[in-house]
Design a protein around this motif. Structure first.
Motif, mmCIF file in Angstrom:
data_model
loop_
_atom_site.group_PDB
_atom_site.id
_atom_site.type_symbol
_atom_site.label_atom_id
_atom_site.label_comp_id
_atom_site.label_asym_id
_atom_site.label_seq_id
_atom_site.Cartn_x
_atom_site.Cartn_y
_atom_site.Cartn_z
ATOM 1 N N ALA A 9 16.102 50.258 -17.751
ATOM 2 C CA ALA A 9 14.862 49.666 -17.229
ATOM 3 C C ALA A 9 13.695 50.654 -17.318
ATOM 4 N N GLU A 10 13.967 51.922 -17.007
ATOM 5 C CA GLU A 10 12.880 52.918 -17.017
ATOM 6 C C GLU A 10 12.417 53.246 -18.423
ATOM 7 N N TYR A 36 10.520 41.746 -16.443
ATOM 8 C CA TYR A 36 11.228 41.818 -17.736
ATOM 9 C C TYR A 36 11.458 40.408 -18.271
ATOM 10 N N PHE A 37 11.403 40.286 -19.589
ATOM 11 C CA PHE A 37 11.565 38.990 -20.250
ATOM 12 C C PHE A 37 12.441 39.161 -21.493
ATOM 13 N N ALA A 38 13.119 38.080 -21.860
ATOM 14 C CA ALA A 38 13.920 38.096 -23.097
ATOM 15 C C ALA A 38 13.711 36.771 -23.816
ATOM 16 N N ARG A 91 17.857 40.142 -15.646
ATOM 17 C CA ARG A 91 17.870 40.799 -14.334
ATOM 18 C C ARG A 91 18.047 42.293 -14.558
ATOM 19 N N VAL A 92 17.684 43.064 -13.538
ATOM 20 C CA VAL A 92 17.891 44.514 -13.599
ATOM 21 C C VAL A 92 19.017 44.842 -12.636
ATOM 22 N N GLY A 95 19.745 49.854 -12.705
ATOM 23 C CA GLY A 95 18.786 50.526 -13.575
ATOM 24 C C GLY A 95 18.824 50.060 -15.013
ATOM 25 N N ARG A 96 19.676 49.059 -15.286
ATOM 26 C CA ARG A 96 19.737 48.550 -16.650
ATOM 27 C C ARG A 96 19.215 47.115 -16.721
ATOM 28 N N VAL A 97 18.522 46.814 -17.791
ATOM 29 C CA VAL A 97 18.060 45.449 -18.033
ATOM 30 C C VAL A 97 19.226 44.656 -18.616
#
Ligand code: FES
Length: 106
Positions: A9-10, A36-38, A91-92, A95-97
């Protein structure tokens, strides 16, 4: 459906987009306004990767003819694009997307 880690995420700054491949699908993952978007990464007009484009005003803009897609809905915002791109849940976690994808879908 399964959740797939796609990025730290960072590592994604606001208005940054990266292209990832999950289960053979090209997906653009981006951050805008802290969210965040996908979306499907291939433009529905001609062939271009949206991850080579820019994020602006809640949309992602194709690098070839500047077609724009809404980040939340994938809907086109005007010519030359008329067909939406797919959108995926994000979702996060830790710390990961993470992106949710049905690996069995075409
Ligand atoms: S290829 Fe994306 S707008 Fe034409």
């Amino acid at each position: 459906m399964a959740w797939h880690p796609v990025a730290e995420a960072e590592a994604l700054s606001d208005d940054e987009v990266v292209g990832v491949k999950i289960a053979g699908k090209d997906i653009a993952v981006c951050r805008a306004g802290g969210e965040y978007f996908a979306l499907g990464n291939v433009c529905t007009h001609q062939f271009a990767l949206l991850s080579d484009g820019v994020i602006e005003d809640g949309c992602i803009e194709c690098p070839i003819h500047q077609g724009r897609f809404d980040l939340k809905t994938g809907q086109p915002k005007g010519p030359p694009v008329s067909k939406a791109v797919d959108v995926y849940k994000v979702r996060v976690d830790g710390g990961r997307v993470m992106v949710e994808l049905d690996e069995g879908s075409p």
